[in-house]
Enzyme design. Structure first.
Site, mmCIF file in Angstrom:
data_model
loop_
_atom_site.group_PDB
_atom_site.id
_atom_site.type_symbol
_atom_site.label_atom_id
_atom_site.label_comp_id
_atom_site.label_asym_id
_atom_site.label_seq_id
_atom_site.Cartn_x
_atom_site.Cartn_y
_atom_site.Cartn_z
ATOM 1 N N LYS A 82 -4.230 0.104 -12.008
ATOM 2 C CA LYS A 82 -4.978 -0.887 -11.237
ATOM 3 C C LYS A 82 -6.083 -0.215 -10.432
ATOM 4 C CE LYS A 82 -4.393 -3.874 -7.341
ATOM 5 N NZ LYS A 82 -3.595 -4.211 -6.216
ATOM 6 N N TYR A 109 -6.782 -13.087 -12.970
ATOM 7 C CA TYR A 109 -7.102 -14.414 -12.423
ATOM 8 C C TYR A 109 -7.746 -15.292 -13.490
ATOM 9 C CZ TYR A 109 -6.152 -11.728 -8.265
ATOM 10 O OH TYR A 109 -5.529 -10.920 -7.352
ATOM 11 N N ARG A 129 -8.283 -9.206 -0.425
ATOM 12 C CA ARG A 129 -7.942 -9.025 0.991
ATOM 13 C C ARG A 129 -8.360 -10.234 1.807
ATOM 14 N NH1 ARG A 129 -9.130 -2.516 1.288
ATOM 15 N NH2 ARG A 129 -7.557 -2.002 -0.270
ATOM 16 N N GLU A 165 1.741 10.381 -11.437
ATOM 17 C CA GLU A 165 2.319 9.219 -10.741
ATOM 18 C C GLU A 165 3.188 8.390 -11.694
ATOM 19 O OE1 GLU A 165 2.523 8.143 -7.772
ATOM 20 O OE2 GLU A 165 0.890 8.951 -6.560
ATOM 21 N N CYS A 178 1.376 -4.924 3.316
ATOM 22 C CA CYS A 178 0.041 -5.187 3.889
ATOM 23 C C CYS A 178 -0.200 -6.658 4.220
ATOM 24 C CB CYS A 178 -1.067 -4.636 3.000
ATOM 25 S SG CYS A 178 -1.177 -5.420 1.401
ATOM 26 N N LYS A 221 -2.397 3.279 -8.764
ATOM 27 C CA LYS A 221 -3.196 2.298 -8.040
ATOM 28 C C LYS A 221 -4.229 3.055 -7.213
ATOM 29 C CE LYS A 221 -2.943 -1.347 -4.598
ATOM 30 N NZ LYS A 221 -2.079 -2.244 -3.846
ATOM 31 N N SER A 253 -9.234 -8.649 -8.190
ATOM 32 C CA SER A 253 -10.046 -9.707 -7.589
ATOM 33 C C SER A 253 -11.547 -9.424 -7.632
ATOM 34 C CB SER A 253 -9.598 -9.919 -6.143
ATOM 35 O OG SER A 253 -9.743 -8.723 -5.395
ATOM 36 N N CYS A 295 -0.273 -0.850 4.332
ATOM 37 C CA CYS A 295 0.798 -1.153 3.379
ATOM 38 C C CYS A 295 2.163 -0.615 3.807
ATOM 39 C CB CYS A 295 0.427 -0.625 2.007
ATOM 40 S SG CYS A 295 -1.085 -1.367 1.368
ATOM 41 N N CYS A 353 5.025 -5.240 -0.995
ATOM 42 C CA CYS A 353 4.132 -4.414 -0.188
ATOM 43 C C CYS A 353 4.160 -4.982 1.226
ATOM 44 C CB CYS A 353 2.711 -4.465 -0.740
ATOM 45 S SG CYS A 353 1.632 -3.213 -0.005
ATOM 46 N N ARG A 401 -7.257 2.908 2.882
ATOM 47 C CA ARG A 401 -5.969 3.167 2.249
ATOM 48 C C ARG A 401 -5.950 4.499 1.479
ATOM 49 N NH1 ARG A 401 -4.147 -1.751 3.481
ATOM 50 N NH2 ARG A 401 -4.778 -3.683 2.429
HETATM 51 C C1 PBG Z 1 -1.154 -5.116 -1.979
HETATM 52 C C2 PBG Z 1 -2.025 -5.442 -3.132
HETATM 53 C C3 PBG Z 1 -3.426 -5.431 -3.226
HETATM 54 C C4 PBG Z 1 -3.741 -5.931 -4.482
HETATM 55 C C5 PBG Z 1 -2.534 -6.175 -5.133
HETATM 56 N N1 PBG Z 1 -1.486 -5.851 -4.292
HETATM 57 C C6 PBG Z 1 -4.462 -5.116 -2.214
HETATM 58 C C7 PBG Z 1 -4.674 -3.768 -1.705
HETATM 59 O O1 PBG Z 1 -4.068 -2.781 -2.118
HETATM 60 O O2 PBG Z 1 -5.483 -3.680 -0.796
HETATM 61 C C8 PBG Z 1 -5.116 -6.150 -5.025
HETATM 62 C C9 PBG Z 1 -5.237 -7.187 -6.085
HETATM 63 C C10 PBG Z 1 -6.612 -7.662 -6.344
HETATM 64 O O3 PBG Z 1 -7.612 -7.142 -5.812
HETATM 65 O O4 PBG Z 1 -6.722 -8.620 -7.121
HETATM 66 N N2 PBG Z 1 -1.115 -3.806 -1.605
#
Ligand code: PBG
Length: 327
Positions: free
Chosen positions: A252, A317, A209, A237, A122, A199, A278, A130, A120, A221
């Site tokens: 996700k 995690y 982030r 998708e 970002c 996603k 996260s 991204c 990615c 986004r």
């Molecule tokens: C990159 C990406 C993100 C996450 C995984 N790959 C962040 C986003 O899309 O802003 C999030 C993972 C997480 O929150 O643990 N695009």
């Protein structure tokens, strides 16, 4: 006839009975542990909103992953925080960038480890979006097709370094096909693609982030990530990504999308991953730190529910604590 006749509690009476009738078994083989890699040496920065998770330099990463592998965790996914960010994210495809260096070091130290990389822009763009920006009808937005070229270069840099799996998380249209073509043309037909197929534009990425220093500098986004309200669109998708050559697909976040995980599992036969993100981790840890919930039990319940919903692979995690609990 005594009442009640049906007594489900009979099979819950002892621990041995409960073990026997358990329907969902979480196994260490399913876990993927995420890591944040920074330039430099000897670095292990705690991420305040994610207790127990760190940004590490490559040398520390290798030792951390060695410990996780010791608990039986088979796979990691790497996120890179580069030395410098710019408008088009050029360090994303730098072959001596932080992720390719980490991949090489891990494959050297732990040849049996499955190394996945997040693909990615970002983390590499100074605006935190991204992809590459363009102005269209007076509005700045991510340019789909220009971004595909950058993602293909990034995936290739990771593959050349020895990544086993590349995982595009950008949500551009056509990126799986474009990356597959780039890998094949460069002689990397062996590298698998795990696409972040469904996603969502989620509020649960906040702590990530902070960890990856990748919050968008303006806007959000929503023009590329999915609307949390949409489940049928997730199937579309996933179908597109499989048609373009995805070897495995991901949903996700996980917890607010267990229904999506279930319908993808029922509809498609490729391996299915789910990302316990996260914000989901931070919520649980914050409540546990306050003594409001039993953290280890809640973590196991979370991962069990994701597997029960139909995920074969869980990015989390909690990977290390779950692996230890399963020993
Ligand atoms: C990159 C990406 C993100 C996450 C995984 N790959 C962040 C986003 O899309 O802003 C999030 C993972 C997480 O929150 O643990 N695009």
């Amino acid at each position: 006839m005594p009442f009640p006749v049906e007594r489900p509690r009979r099979l819950r009476r002892t621990a041995a009975l409960r073990r026997m009738v358990k329907e969902t078994r979480v196994c260490v083989d399913q876990l993927v542990e995420p890591f944040f890699v920074v330039p430099g040496g000897g670095i292990k920065n705690p991420i305040p909103s994610m207790p127990g998770i760190f940004q590490t330099s490559v040398d520390v990463l290798v030792e951390e992953v060695r410990e996780s592998a010791g608990y039986g965790i088979p796979a990691v996914i790497l996120f890179g925080i580069p030395e410098r960010k710019d408008e088009t994210g050029t360090s994303a495809w730098d072959e001596s960038g932080v992720v390719p260096r980490a991949v090489r070091a891990l494959k050297r130290a732990l040849p049996d480890l499955c190394v996945m990389t997040d693909v990615c822009l970002c983390e590499y763009t100074d605006h935190g979006h991204c992809g590459i920006l363009e102005e269209h009808r007076g509005v700045k937005d991510v340019a789909n097709d220009a971004t595909l070229e950058a993602l293909a270069k990034e995936a290739l840099a990771h593959a050349k370094a020895g990544a086993d799996v590349v995982a595009p998380s950008d949500m551009m249209d056509g990126r799986v096909g474009r990356i597959r073509r780039a890998l094949d043309e460069a002689g990397h037909a062996e590298v698998a693609i795990l696409s972040y197929a469904a996603k969502y534009a989620s509020a649960f990425y906040g702590p990530f982030r902070e960890a990856a220093q990748s919050a968008p500098a303006f806007g959000d986004r929503k023009s590329y990530q999915m609307d949390p309200a949409n489940a049928r669109e997730a199937l579309r998708e996933v179908a597109l990504d499989i048609a373009e050559g995805a070897d495995a697909v991901m949903v996700k976040p996980a917890l607010s999308y267990l229904d999506v995980i279930r319908s993808v599992r029922d509809r498609f036969d490729v391996p299915l991953a789910a990302y316990n993100v996260s914000g989901e981790y931070a919520m649980l840890k914050a409540a546990a730190a306050n003594g409001w919930i039993d953290g280890p039990r809640a973590a196991m319940e979370v991962v069990t529910s994701i597997v029960r919903a139909g995920a074969d692979i869980v990015l989390t995690y909690h990977a290390r604590e779950i692996a230890k609990a399963l020993l």
